[in-house]
Design a protein around this motif. Structure first.
Motif, PDB file in Angstrom:
ATOM      1  N   GLY A   1     -32.535  24.137  -1.575  1.00  0.00           N
ATOM      2  CA  GLY A   1     -32.024  22.842  -1.996  1.00  0.00           C
ATOM      3  C   GLY A   1     -31.377  22.096  -0.847  1.00  0.00           C
ATOM      4  O   GLY A   1     -31.464  22.502   0.304  1.00  0.00           O
ATOM      5  N   ILE A   2     -30.699  21.006  -1.164  1.00  0.00           N
ATOM      6  CA  ILE A   2     -30.065  20.179  -0.147  1.00  0.00           C
ATOM      7  C   ILE A   2     -28.558  20.428  -0.139  1.00  0.00           C
ATOM      8  O   ILE A   2     -27.913  20.418  -1.183  1.00  0.00           O
ATOM      9  CB  ILE A   2     -30.360  18.683  -0.392  1.00  0.00           C
ATOM     10  CG1 ILE A   2     -31.870  18.435  -0.276  1.00  0.00           C
ATOM     11  CG2 ILE A   2     -29.610  17.804   0.602  1.00  0.00           C
ATOM     12  CD1 ILE A   2     -32.282  17.025  -0.581  1.00  0.00           C
TER      13      ILE A   2
ATOM     14  N   SER B   1     -21.324  17.817  -3.506  1.00  0.00           N
ATOM     15  CA  SER B   1     -20.012  17.415  -4.025  1.00  0.00           C
ATOM     16  C   SER B   1     -18.880  17.799  -3.076  1.00  0.00           C
ATOM     17  O   SER B   1     -17.715  17.552  -3.351  1.00  0.00           O
ATOM     18  CB  SER B   1     -19.760  18.070  -5.390  1.00  0.00           C
ATOM     19  OG  SER B   1     -20.706  17.634  -6.323  1.00  0.00           O
ATOM     20  N   GLY B   2     -19.243  18.443  -1.955  1.00  0.00           N
ATOM     21  CA  GLY B   2     -18.246  18.820  -0.965  1.00  0.00           C
ATOM     22  C   GLY B   2     -17.610  20.174  -1.176  1.00  0.00           C
ATOM     23  O   GLY B   2     -16.640  20.523  -0.509  1.00  0.00           O
TER      24      GLY B   2
ATOM     25  N   TYR C   1     -25.060   5.698  10.643  1.00  0.00           N
ATOM     26  CA  TYR C   1     -25.008   6.621   9.516  1.00  0.00           C
ATOM     27  C   TYR C   1     -24.660   5.827   8.269  1.00  0.00           C
ATOM     28  O   TYR C   1     -24.085   4.748   8.329  1.00  0.00           O
ATOM     29  CB  TYR C   1     -24.020   7.780   9.747  1.00  0.00           C
ATOM     30  CG  TYR C   1     -22.575   7.374   9.932  1.00  0.00           C
ATOM     31  CD1 TYR C   1     -21.753   7.168   8.826  1.00  0.00           C
ATOM     32  CD2 TYR C   1     -22.026   7.217  11.198  1.00  0.00           C
ATOM     33  CE1 TYR C   1     -20.421   6.807   8.990  1.00  0.00           C
ATOM     34  CE2 TYR C   1     -20.701   6.861  11.359  1.00  0.00           C
ATOM     35  CZ  TYR C   1     -19.910   6.653  10.257  1.00  0.00           C
ATOM     36  OH  TYR C   1     -18.602   6.297  10.414  1.00  0.00           O
ATOM     37  N   GLY C   2     -25.042   6.370   7.107  1.00  0.00           N
ATOM     38  CA  GLY C   2     -24.833   5.676   5.845  1.00  0.00           C
ATOM     39  C   GLY C   2     -23.415   5.760   5.340  1.00  0.00           C
ATOM     40  O   GLY C   2     -22.545   6.396   5.949  1.00  0.00           O
ATOM     41  N   GLU C   3     -23.180   5.122   4.200  1.00  0.00           N
ATOM     42  CA  GLU C   3     -21.848   5.105   3.593  1.00  0.00           C
ATOM     43  C   GLU C   3     -21.369   6.499   3.223  1.00  0.00           C
ATOM     44  O   GLU C   3     -20.177   6.749   3.145  1.00  0.00           O
ATOM     45  CB  GLU C   3     -21.851   4.207   2.365  1.00  0.00           C
ATOM     46  CG  GLU C   3     -22.049   2.746   2.710  1.00  0.00           C
ATOM     47  CD  GLU C   3     -22.186   1.871   1.495  1.00  0.00           C
ATOM     48  OE1 GLU C   3     -21.981   2.363   0.370  1.00  0.00           O
ATOM     49  OE2 GLU C   3     -22.490   0.693   1.662  1.00  0.00           O
ATOM     50  N   ASP C   4     -22.297   7.421   2.993  1.00  0.00           N
ATOM     51  CA  ASP C   4     -21.927   8.785   2.651  1.00  0.00           C
ATOM     52  C   ASP C   4     -21.595   9.620   3.888  1.00  0.00           C
ATOM     53  O   ASP C   4     -21.230  10.772   3.793  1.00  0.00           O
ATOM     54  CB  ASP C   4     -23.023   9.468   1.845  1.00  0.00           C
ATOM     55  CG  ASP C   4     -24.371   9.470   2.566  1.00  0.00           C
ATOM     56  OD1 ASP C   4     -24.438   9.036   3.737  1.00  0.00           O
ATOM     57  OD2 ASP C   4     -25.354   9.897   1.944  1.00  0.00           O
TER      58      ASP C   4
END
Length: 133
Positions: free
Chosen positions: A121-122, A111-112, A86-89
């Motif tokens: 949207g995402i 933004s959490g 998984y990525g840094e995010d």
């Protein structure tokens, strides 16, 4: 036996602040499907397997980006069904869901912040990016 009896536990994240793991940490967790670890190198285990499986191992191990080869070679860690980076995010991938099927109690913007009425949207749901169609 830290999580013994937690039969409905499906996912767990082990932070990098954890420095040791005892025997049979997830003994008897039939519902466990994913384990996320945050160590840049696999934690050394003092026993052959991190988990005790009664049959097929269907647990996916999620590791920080760039560390998959280390975990594939490490005793105990290499026994997972699959190892995915998984990525840094902390986001693994994107899944598409329909707007009417979104549970607002479990969806967050990028933004959490919890979103009560997500539109197209995402978003983030269950630690994964989702595309609301």
């Amino acid at each position: 036996y830290a999580f013994e009896g937690c039969a409905s536990l499906t996912s767990i994240t082990i932070p990098s602040s954890v420095t040791s793991i005892g025997n049979f940490l997830f003994e008897g967790l039939e519902s466990l499907t994913s384990v996320y670890v945050e160590w840049p190198t696999p934690l050394k285990l003092d026993f052959p397997l991190l988990f005790y499986w009664d049959g097929d191992n269907n647990i996916i191990l999620y590791v920080p980006k760039g560390t998959k080869a280390l975990y594939e070679a490490a005793e105990g860690w290499k026994d997972f069904k699959d190892i995915i980076e998984y990525g840094e995010d902390g986001i693994v991938g994107i899944t598409g869901i329909k707007e009417e099927s979104v549970n607002p109690a479990t969806i967050f913007n990028l933004s959490g912040q919890r979103v009560s009425h997500p539109r197209k949207g995402i978003y983030i749901q269950g630690g994964k990016k989702v595309l609301v169609k």
